[in-house]
Scaffold this active site. Structure first.
Site, PDB file in Angstrom:
ATOM      1  N   SER A 265       0.846  -1.048   0.015  1.00  0.00           N
ATOM      2  CA  SER A 265      -0.074  -0.065  -0.076  1.00  0.00           C
ATOM      3  C   SER A 265       0.774   1.277  -0.138  1.00  0.00           C
ATOM      4  O   SER A 265       0.261   2.263  -0.545  1.00  0.00           O
ATOM      5  CB  SER A 265      -0.977   0.131   1.146  1.00  0.00           C
ATOM      6  OG  SER A 265      -0.178  -0.067   2.472  1.00  0.00           O
TER       7      SER A 265
ATOM      8  N   HIS B  78      -5.204  -3.820  -2.653  1.00  0.00           N
ATOM      9  CA  HIS B  78      -4.710  -2.513  -3.439  1.00  0.00           C
ATOM     10  C   HIS B  78      -4.582  -3.023  -4.971  1.00  0.00           C
ATOM     11  O   HIS B  78      -3.989  -2.481  -5.819  1.00  0.00           O
ATOM     12  CB  HIS B  78      -3.481  -2.010  -2.966  1.00  0.00           C
ATOM     13  CG  HIS B  78      -3.649  -1.176  -1.654  1.00  0.00           C
ATOM     14  ND1 HIS B  78      -4.326  -0.021  -1.673  1.00  0.00           N
ATOM     15  CD2 HIS B  78      -3.530  -1.655  -0.375  1.00  0.00           C
ATOM     16  CE1 HIS B  78      -4.404   0.592  -0.408  1.00  0.00           C
ATOM     17  NE2 HIS B  78      -3.950  -0.508   0.462  1.00  0.00           N
TER      18      HIS B  78
ATOM     19  N   LYS C  12     -12.088   0.458  -1.759  1.00  0.00           N
ATOM     20  CA  LYS C  12     -11.149   1.152  -2.565  1.00  0.00           C
ATOM     21  C   LYS C  12     -11.488   1.150  -4.004  1.00  0.00           C
ATOM     22  O   LYS C  12     -12.544   2.006  -4.203  1.00  0.00           O
ATOM     23  CB  LYS C  12      -9.681   0.437  -2.364  1.00  0.00           C
ATOM     24  CG  LYS C  12      -9.420   0.432  -0.969  1.00  0.00           C
ATOM     25  CD  LYS C  12      -7.848  -0.274  -0.626  1.00  0.00           C
ATOM     26  CE  LYS C  12      -7.399   0.126   0.769  1.00  0.00           C
ATOM     27  NZ  LYS C  12      -8.258  -0.880   1.954  1.00  0.00           N
TER      28      LYS C  12
END
Length: 393
Positions: free
Chosen positions: A181, A209, A240
């Protein structure tokens, strides 16, 4: 007035301030997006994990509103008590189909998943092998398990191999981020999967991610590298790239069934609200229908990488829209963040303990909602401010 027992806190806050490590909250308005209002100023937002630009997408907002109207504002209870709703089951089925697994289980956040799953799989007689740069939530889950924790150098397959060869344990669990990240680089999943096969170790991959971004269907790094069927525990987040909130673990049906009984962060918490689940379902539909979104943000990433390389930053290992501008000291990172804000760019300084000491940085995160002009503007602003930063320590 604080109680006398808390009298030590002001001094602690002063010490954090002096070391450049005190954090503060800043409210964004009106919506998450490529441009936000902070403190009355409109700024290009370059520090959000909204990688596909879906957090404020009208389709997700509409789905969330309809989900709440249909099933209520909250789930009301733990899934094991009275909070198991049809929308939870629908989302889990959709996630399992996307990940190509027998089942999936929702968690209330990535932190809940990473803190709860390792203790459900291993204990005192077992061993966990973890990359030193894994997310803090993974570290906490490993510690909560009470298993022996063996950390290998970042991406170092040889050290992992040596540790697996030397360590005797009832069960072995290898845990790694897929995309890290704070650095945007990828774990060597092919090599790690081969080691797990050789040593009979379970493989847990955090795709927070990379899910929504990488692979033919956007299912993540494991899909992109062709090793999805060799990962035992697929963890990912809904807040996300998917634009909603929550997290999931996908895998074999026995794994899911075990977690329902043993993962304390699932068992002992109120279930995700229907609105979040409905928004995530809408986000998954967009990911499937609009692959151009991930193609665009990955193209912007390559453009930014080239520009940062010209400025002297090493982004050669970056595979996702996370670009580390490593500046060294906390003072340099804070000064760079402030200078960019004056020029219209919102990029927060990232400091220890989030990153190792001496590697404070700006973490530039791009979105499919950004355009080339915004990326080029940031690069020009960086080139302008770098000479005026405090000297490196």
């Amino acid at each position: 007035m604080a109680r006398a027992a808390l009298g030590w806190i002001p001094q602690e806050l002063e010490a954090l301030e002096a070391r450049g490590l005190r954090r503060s909250l800043e409210t964004l308005a009106p919506l998450q997006g490529p441009v936000v209002e902070v403190g009355g100023r409109r700024l290009v937002n370059l520090c959000s994990n909204d990688y596909l630009g879906l957090a404020a997408d009208p389709r997700l907002r509409r789905a969330a509103a309809e989900g709440a109207e249909r099933a209520g504002a909250g789930a009301g209870a733990s899934r094991l008590v009275a909070g198991d709703l049809p929308v939870h089951r629908a989302l889990e089925a959709r996630l399992a189909a996307w990940k190509g697994t027998e089942g999936a289980l929702l968690f209330n956040s990535g932190y809940h998943a990473n803190a709860g799953v390792p203790p459900a799989l291993v204990g005192r007689d077992d061993a966990i092998f973890a990359d030193v740069l894994n997310h803090a939530s993974i570290v906490d889950g490993c510690l909560l398990s009470r298993a022996r924790l063996l950390r290998y150098r970042h991406g170092d397959v040889q050290e992992l191999s040596d540790l697996l060869s030397r360590t005797r344990a009832r069960r072995r669990l290898v845990v790694t981020d897929a995309v890290f990240s704070m650095d945007g680089d990828a774990a060597p999943l092919r090599e790690i999967a081969a080691l797990c096969d050789r040593h009979g170790a379970m493989l847990y991959v955090d795709e927070a991610h990379s899910a929504g971004l990488l692979g033919p269907t956007g299912a993540g790094l494991a899909e992109a590298l062709g090793v999805a069927d060799r990962v035992d525990v697929h963890m990912g987040t809904l807040g996300k790239a998917l634009g909603a909130f929550g997290a999931y673990v996908a895998g074999a049906r026995p794994l899911v069934d075990l977690l329902v009984s043993r993962a304390r962060t699932f068992v002992f918490t109120t279930a995700l609200p229907p609105a979040a689940c409905a928004a995530a379902l809408a986000g998954l539909e967009v990911v499937a229908a609009e692959p151009a979104r991930r193609a665009h943000v990955l193209a912007l990433t390559e453009r930014a990488k080239a520009g940062l390389s010209r400025l002297g930053f090493d982004t050669s290992r970056v595979v996702a829209p996370i670009l580390p501008v490593v500046l060294g000291s906390e003072a340099r990172a804070l000064a760079a963040s402030a200078a960019l804000r004056e020029r219209g760019y919102f990029v927060r300084a990232i400091r220890p303990p989030t990153v190792p000491r001496g590697t404070s940085r700006l973490r530039v995160a791009l979105s499919a909602a950004h355009d080339e002009a915004q990326v080029d503007g940031l690069l020009a602003a960086l080139a302008e401010i770098l000479p005026g930063l405090p000297p490196a320590e």
